[in-house]
Motif scaffolding. Structure first.
Motif, PDB file in Angstrom:
ATOM      1  N   ASP A 147     -14.168 -88.974 -46.620  1.00 19.74           N
ATOM      2  CA  ASP A 147     -13.715 -87.640 -47.047  1.00 19.74           C
ATOM      3  C   ASP A 147     -12.295 -87.659 -47.614  1.00 19.74           C
ATOM      4  O   ASP A 147     -11.503 -86.741 -47.380  1.00 19.74           O
ATOM      5  CB  ASP A 147     -13.798 -86.629 -45.879  1.00 19.74           C
ATOM      6  CG  ASP A 147     -15.213 -86.440 -45.387  1.00 19.74           C
ATOM      7  OD1 ASP A 147     -16.138 -86.459 -46.222  1.00 19.74           O
ATOM      8  OD2 ASP A 147     -15.383 -86.276 -44.153  1.00 19.74           O
ATOM      9  N   GLU A 193     -11.253 -87.103 -50.517  1.00 16.77           N
ATOM     10  CA  GLU A 193     -10.997 -86.007 -51.436  1.00 16.77           C
ATOM     11  C   GLU A 193     -10.485 -84.755 -50.723  1.00 16.77           C
ATOM     12  O   GLU A 193      -9.732 -83.967 -51.288  1.00 16.77           O
ATOM     13  CB  GLU A 193     -12.266 -85.671 -52.241  1.00 16.77           C
ATOM     14  CG  GLU A 193     -12.705 -86.772 -53.185  1.00 16.77           C
ATOM     15  CD  GLU A 193     -13.459 -87.925 -52.502  1.00 16.77           C
ATOM     16  OE1 GLU A 193     -13.736 -87.859 -51.293  1.00 16.77           O
ATOM     17  OE2 GLU A 193     -13.753 -88.907 -53.196  1.00 16.77           O
ATOM     18  N   SER A 194     -10.888 -84.564 -49.473  1.00 14.47           N
ATOM     19  CA  SER A 194     -10.497 -83.355 -48.744  1.00 14.47           C
ATOM     20  C   SER A 194      -9.265 -83.558 -47.867  1.00 14.47           C
ATOM     21  O   SER A 194      -8.816 -82.608 -47.233  1.00 14.47           O
ATOM     22  CB  SER A 194     -11.668 -82.881 -47.870  1.00 14.47           C
ATOM     23  OG  SER A 194     -11.960 -83.850 -46.887  1.00 14.47           O
ATOM     24  N   LYS A 195      -8.708 -84.762 -47.846  1.00 13.64           N
ATOM     25  CA  LYS A 195      -7.562 -85.051 -46.979  1.00 13.64           C
ATOM     26  C   LYS A 195      -6.254 -84.964 -47.738  1.00 13.64           C
ATOM     27  O   LYS A 195      -6.190 -85.265 -48.934  1.00 13.64           O
ATOM     28  CB  LYS A 195      -7.689 -86.447 -46.359  1.00 13.64           C
ATOM     29  CG  LYS A 195      -8.815 -86.555 -45.366  1.00 13.64           C
ATOM     30  CD  LYS A 195      -8.802 -87.889 -44.678  1.00 13.64           C
ATOM     31  CE  LYS A 195      -9.910 -87.907 -43.642  1.00 13.64           C
ATOM     32  NZ  LYS A 195      -9.932 -89.100 -42.876  1.00 13.64           N
TER      33      LYS A 195
END
Length: 176
Positions: free
Chosen positions: A55, A57-59
């Protein structure tokens, strides 16, 4: 089991942007503990590992996050090197003990000429490994660099050479 996070173009571009923004900081951190080449390897490894972060991209990735990855890699590298050095030292001590045992055998005292002849019976690569590590006391890393082969190869050659010398010494002692 290796992480199978797919590397998409978006993910690669995100890592590239982070690389551009933070590479110098990560490298400078690693350089405080390591030589330039090793620090470059660690810094590059940080961003290579970043490609596999779940993940991503979301961090929100900060320089401190990347520096922590570098710190863990440096610690892991140090611990691995320490384990390798302990093993190499134990092998060297065993080889020296074995050679002393045979050189102090009451049945036969070896002259320098006999030792030289015994070494000459070994293949050149084994003779070089025994000479560098046992006779001259070089570390396996130094012998590896000198011979242009991996440390494990130096260790194998030395081990085989010592065993052949032991067998030769036993045969000479039996004949004498």
């Amino acid at each position: 089991m290796p992480n199978t996070t797919p590397i998409t173009t978006d993910r690669a571009n995100r890592v590239l942007d982070l690389f551009d923004a933070y590479y110098k900081r990560v490298f400078c951190f690693a350089r405080k503990s390591l030589a330039t080449g090793a620090a470059e390897d660690i810094a590059q490894e940080v961003f290579t590992r970043l490609l596999q972060v779940k993940d991503l991209e979301s961090k929100e990735i900060s320089s401190s996050y990347l520096i922590k990855i570098a710190d863990n890699l440096i610690k892991r590298r140090y611990n691995k090197k320490q384990r390798k050095n302990r093993y190499i030292d134990s092998q060297r001590e065993e080889a020296v003990h074995d050679l002393r045992h045979f050189s102090h055998a009451e049945d036969h005292q070896w002259s320098s000429m006999e030792i030289t002849k015994a070494l000459e019976t070994l293949p050149s690569h084994e003779r070089d490994a025994v000479r560098l590590v046992v006779c001259e006391g070089l570390s396996y890393d130094e012998a590896s660099a000198s011979l242009g082969v991996p440390v494990s190869t130096v260790n194998n050659w030395k081990y085989r050479g010592i065993n052949k010398l032991k067998a030769l010494a036993e045969n000479v002692d039996e004949v004498a």
